[in-house]
Design a protein around this motif. Structure first.
Motif, PDB file in Angstrom:
ATOM      1  N   PHE A   7     -46.092  -6.471 109.567  1.00 24.80           N
ATOM      2  CA  PHE A   7     -47.097  -6.581 110.627  1.00 24.80           C
ATOM      3  C   PHE A   7     -46.809  -7.741 111.586  1.00 24.80           C
ATOM      4  O   PHE A   7     -47.094  -7.646 112.783  1.00 24.80           O
ATOM      5  N   LEU A   8     -46.217  -8.821 111.081  1.00 25.27           N
ATOM      6  CA  LEU A   8     -45.802  -9.899 111.978  1.00 25.27           C
ATOM      7  C   LEU A   8     -44.761  -9.397 112.978  1.00 25.27           C
ATOM      8  O   LEU A   8     -44.840  -9.683 114.171  1.00 25.27           O
ATOM      9  N   THR A   9     -43.800  -8.644 112.479  1.00 21.33           N
ATOM     10  CA  THR A   9     -42.759  -8.117 113.361  1.00 21.33           C
ATOM     11  C   THR A   9     -43.346  -7.186 114.408  1.00 21.33           C
ATOM     12  O   THR A   9     -43.001  -7.272 115.595  1.00 21.33           O
ATOM     13  N   ILE A  10     -44.238  -6.302 113.976  1.00 21.69           N
ATOM     14  CA  ILE A  10     -44.891  -5.392 114.930  1.00 21.69           C
ATOM     15  C   ILE A  10     -45.630  -6.195 116.002  1.00 21.69           C
ATOM     16  O   ILE A  10     -45.534  -5.889 117.200  1.00 21.69           O
ATOM     17  N   GLY A  11     -46.334  -7.245 115.585  1.00 24.38           N
ATOM     18  CA  GLY A  11     -47.053  -8.085 116.546  1.00 24.38           C
ATOM     19  C   GLY A  11     -46.125  -8.777 117.524  1.00 24.38           C
ATOM     20  O   GLY A  11     -46.387  -8.811 118.733  1.00 24.38           O
ATOM     21  N   PHE A  12     -45.015  -9.315 117.010  1.00 20.08           N
ATOM     22  CA  PHE A  12     -44.060  -9.993 117.887  1.00 20.08           C
ATOM     23  C   PHE A  12     -43.379  -9.019 118.837  1.00 20.08           C
ATOM     24  O   PHE A  12     -43.136  -9.338 119.998  1.00 20.08           O
ATOM     25  N   VAL A  13     -43.064  -7.827 118.357  1.00 22.33           N
ATOM     26  CA  VAL A  13     -42.459  -6.809 119.224  1.00 22.33           C
ATOM     27  C   VAL A  13     -43.444  -6.415 120.318  1.00 22.33           C
ATOM     28  O   VAL A  13     -43.079  -6.284 121.494  1.00 22.33           O
ATOM     29  N   HIS A  14     -44.714  -6.244 119.945  1.00 23.88           N
ATOM     30  CA  HIS A  14     -45.746  -5.878 120.917  1.00 23.88           C
ATOM     31  C   HIS A  14     -45.888  -6.951 122.000  1.00 23.88           C
ATOM     32  O   HIS A  14     -46.136  -6.636 123.168  1.00 23.88           O
ATOM     33  N   ARG A  15     -45.709  -8.211 121.620  1.00 19.52           N
ATOM     34  CA  ARG A  15     -45.804  -9.310 122.580  1.00 19.52           C
ATOM     35  C   ARG A  15     -44.520  -9.492 123.383  1.00 19.52           C
ATOM     36  O   ARG A  15     -44.450 -10.329 124.273  1.00 19.52           O
ATOM     37  N   GLY A  16     -43.466  -8.729 123.047  1.00 22.91           N
ATOM     38  CA  GLY A  16     -42.241  -8.759 123.830  1.00 22.91           C
ATOM     39  C   GLY A  16     -41.195  -9.769 123.387  1.00 22.91           C
ATOM     40  O   GLY A  16     -40.251 -10.038 124.130  1.00 22.91           O
ATOM     41  N   TYR A  17     -41.334 -10.335 122.185  1.00 23.64           N
ATOM     42  CA  TYR A  17     -40.328 -11.280 121.691  1.00 23.64           C
ATOM     43  C   TYR A  17     -39.058 -10.530 121.307  1.00 23.64           C
ATOM     44  O   TYR A  17     -39.092  -9.613 120.498  1.00 23.64           O
ATOM     45  N   LYS A  18     -37.922 -10.935 121.873  1.00 27.71           N
ATOM     46  CA  LYS A  18     -36.654 -10.272 121.561  1.00 27.71           C
ATOM     47  C   LYS A  18     -36.188 -10.585 120.145  1.00 27.71           C
ATOM     48  O   LYS A  18     -35.450  -9.822 119.549  1.00 27.71           O
ATOM     49  N   SER A  19     -36.590 -11.708 119.603  1.00 26.82           N
ATOM     50  CA  SER A  19     -36.175 -12.106 118.254  1.00 26.82           C
ATOM     51  C   SER A  19     -37.317 -11.916 117.253  1.00 26.82           C
ATOM     52  O   SER A  19     -37.473 -12.704 116.324  1.00 26.82           O
ATOM     53  N   VAL A  21     -37.884  -9.829 114.755  1.00 31.00           N
ATOM     54  CA  VAL A  21     -37.538  -9.661 113.339  1.00 31.00           C
ATOM     55  C   VAL A  21     -37.119 -10.996 112.741  1.00 31.00           C
ATOM     56  O   VAL A  21     -37.544 -11.357 111.645  1.00 31.00           O
ATOM     57  N   LEU A  22     -36.292 -11.748 113.450  1.00 30.61           N
ATOM     58  CA  LEU A  22     -35.831 -13.039 112.946  1.00 30.61           C
ATOM     59  C   LEU A  22     -36.995 -14.011 112.757  1.00 30.61           C
ATOM     60  O   LEU A  22     -37.070 -14.703 111.730  1.00 30.61           O
ATOM     61  N   ILE A  23     -37.899 -14.058 113.718  1.00 24.82           N
ATOM     62  CA  ILE A  23     -39.063 -14.952 113.603  1.00 24.82           C
ATOM     63  C   ILE A  23     -39.901 -14.566 112.391  1.00 24.82           C
ATOM     64  O   ILE A  23     -40.318 -15.428 111.607  1.00 24.82           O
ATOM     65  N   ALA A  24     -40.143 -13.273 112.211  1.00 31.58           N
ATOM     66  CA  ALA A  24     -40.927 -12.824 111.058  1.00 31.58           C
ATOM     67  C   ALA A  24     -40.219 -13.140 109.747  1.00 31.58           C
ATOM     68  O   ALA A  24     -40.860 -13.545 108.768  1.00 31.58           O
ATOM     69  N   ILE A  25     -38.898 -12.985 109.702  1.00 30.07           N
ATOM     70  CA  ILE A  25     -38.141 -13.328 108.487  1.00 30.07           C
ATOM     71  C   ILE A  25     -38.315 -14.805 108.161  1.00 30.07           C
ATOM     72  O   ILE A  25     -38.564 -15.173 107.003  1.00 30.07           O
ATOM     73  N   LEU A  26     -38.190 -15.653 109.162  1.00 36.30           N
ATOM     74  CA  LEU A  26     -38.328 -17.090 108.924  1.00 36.30           C
ATOM     75  C   LEU A  26     -39.730 -17.452 108.446  1.00 36.30           C
ATOM     76  O   LEU A  26     -39.889 -18.264 107.522  1.00 36.30           O
ATOM     77  N   ILE A  27     -40.745 -16.845 109.029  1.00 34.93           N
ATOM     78  CA  ILE A  27     -42.131 -17.134 108.620  1.00 34.93           C
ATOM     79  C   ILE A  27     -42.374 -16.666 107.190  1.00 34.93           C
ATOM     80  O   ILE A  27     -42.917 -17.408 106.360  1.00 34.93           O
ATOM     81  N   VAL A  28     -41.965 -15.445 106.872  1.00 32.90           N
ATOM     82  CA  VAL A  28     -42.186 -14.898 105.529  1.00 32.90           C
ATOM     83  C   VAL A  28     -41.398 -15.695 104.493  1.00 32.90           C
ATOM     84  O   VAL A  28     -41.905 -15.983 103.404  1.00 32.90           O
ATOM     85  N   THR A  29     -40.185 -16.084 104.828  1.00 37.01           N
ATOM     86  CA  THR A  29     -39.383 -16.875 103.895  1.00 37.01           C
ATOM     87  C   THR A  29     -40.016 -18.237 103.663  1.00 37.01           C
ATOM     88  O   THR A  29     -40.097 -18.707 102.521  1.00 37.01           O
ATOM     89  N   ALA A  30     -40.467 -18.886 104.733  1.00 34.84           N
ATOM     90  CA  ALA A  30     -41.129 -20.188 104.587  1.00 34.84           C
ATOM     91  C   ALA A  30     -42.392 -20.061 103.735  1.00 34.84           C
ATOM     92  O   ALA A  30     -42.651 -20.897 102.855  1.00 34.84           O
ATOM     93  N   LEU A  31     -43.176 -19.019 103.973  1.00 33.63           N
ATOM     94  CA  LEU A  31     -44.372 -18.797 103.148  1.00 33.63           C
ATOM     95  C   LEU A  31     -43.990 -18.531 101.695  1.00 33.63           C
ATOM     96  O   LEU A  31     -44.687 -18.972 100.776  1.00 33.63           O
ATOM     97  N   GLY A  32     -42.899 -17.815 101.491  1.00 38.20           N
ATOM     98  CA  GLY A  32     -42.432 -17.555 100.132  1.00 38.20           C
ATOM     99  C   GLY A  32     -42.046 -18.823  99.408  1.00 38.20           C
ATOM    100  O   GLY A  32     -42.323 -18.984  98.212  1.00 38.20           O
ATOM    101  N   VAL A  33     -41.420 -19.764 100.115  1.00 43.53           N
ATOM    102  CA  VAL A  33     -41.067 -21.049  99.511  1.00 43.53           C
ATOM    103  C   VAL A  33     -42.325 -21.828  99.169  1.00 43.53           C
ATOM    104  O   VAL A  33     -42.468 -22.385  98.067  1.00 43.53           O
ATOM    105  N   VAL A  34     -43.279 -21.883 100.112  1.00 41.91           N
ATOM    106  CA  VAL A  34     -44.528 -22.628  99.896  1.00 41.91           C
ATOM    107  C   VAL A  34     -45.332 -22.044  98.738  1.00 41.91           C
ATOM    108  O   VAL A  34     -45.890 -22.779  97.924  1.00 41.91           O
ATOM    109  N   MET A  35     -45.374 -20.714  98.639  1.00 43.95           N
ATOM    110  CA  MET A  35     -46.180 -20.063  97.600  1.00 43.95           C
ATOM    111  C   MET A  35     -45.445 -19.963  96.259  1.00 43.95           C
ATOM    112  O   MET A  35     -46.008 -19.486  95.282  1.00 43.95           O
TER     113      MET A  35
END
Length: 190
Positions: A7-19, A21-35
């Motif tokens: 859903f993060l990726t879908i949101g970023f794509v909808h907002r027109g971010y070219k990256s 998928v990469l942004i969503a990967i970084l966010i999910v990975t960071a959350l995975g480390v924190v959790m």
């Protein structure tokens, strides 16, 4: 986590971010480390050893009568996949001749078959040409120099194997689903 990444990726794509998928990967990975879902194992490390898979081929087993059909199936899948990719990329790059044929096709097929064979000897998954090369051509790549840069950066990234593996299980599934969807959209399926 996979649903969040989706859903993060879908949101970023909808907002027109070219990256997106990469942004969503970084966010999910960071959350995975924190959790605590992703174990920290450093940043820089040597790539994994090839020793367990290097030259581990059972050629006698591949010649058994029941296995020959599987070998030919993979041969033809790779051949037609490569041929289709070469024609698609060459068309996009305006490399087809006047008779709509690809000059030096034999060289391109030889390079691909060599990469496939060497990859198999090293114990990697199938190496082949990818239709994603069209995006490089669309961005202006014509001579192959962009592939040299890409290869150089893959070599550099190999030193960061420990960090590139973070959260791969929680991010791969939704990335592949979205990749399939985006490919379908590009060719007009949806």
């Amino acid at each position: 986590m996979a649903a969040l990444g989706f859903f993060l990726t879908i949101g970023f794509v909808h907002r027109g971010y070219k990256s997106a998928v990469l942004i969503a990967i970084l966010i999910v990975t960071a959350l995975g480390v924190v959790m605590g879902d992703v174990a920290y194992s450093g940043i820089v490390s040597l790539p994994p050893s090839l020793a367990p898979t290097f030259m581990q081929m059972d050629l006698a087993g591949a010649m058994e009568i029941g296995f020959i059909s599987i070998v030919f199936a993979f041969l033809f899948v790779d051949l037609f996949d490569t041929a289709g990719t070469l024609v698609g990329v060459a068309t996009k790059a305006n490399l087809m001749d006047k008779e709509n044929k690809l000059p030096r096709l034999n060289r391109a097929l030889l390079a691909d078959s060599t990469a496939t064979s060497v990859g198999a000897m090293l114990g990697t998954s199938n190496t082949t040409s990818f239709v994603e090369s069209v995006s490089g051509v669309a961005a202006g790549g014509r001579t192959g120099l962009n592939r040299c840069y890409g290869g150089f950066f893959v070599f550099i990234v190999a030193l960061f194997c420990s960090i590139s593996g973070y959260g791969s299980g929680i991010r791969d599934s939704w990335c592949f689903v979205l990749r399939g969807y985006f490919d379908d959209v590009r060719v007009g399926v949806h």
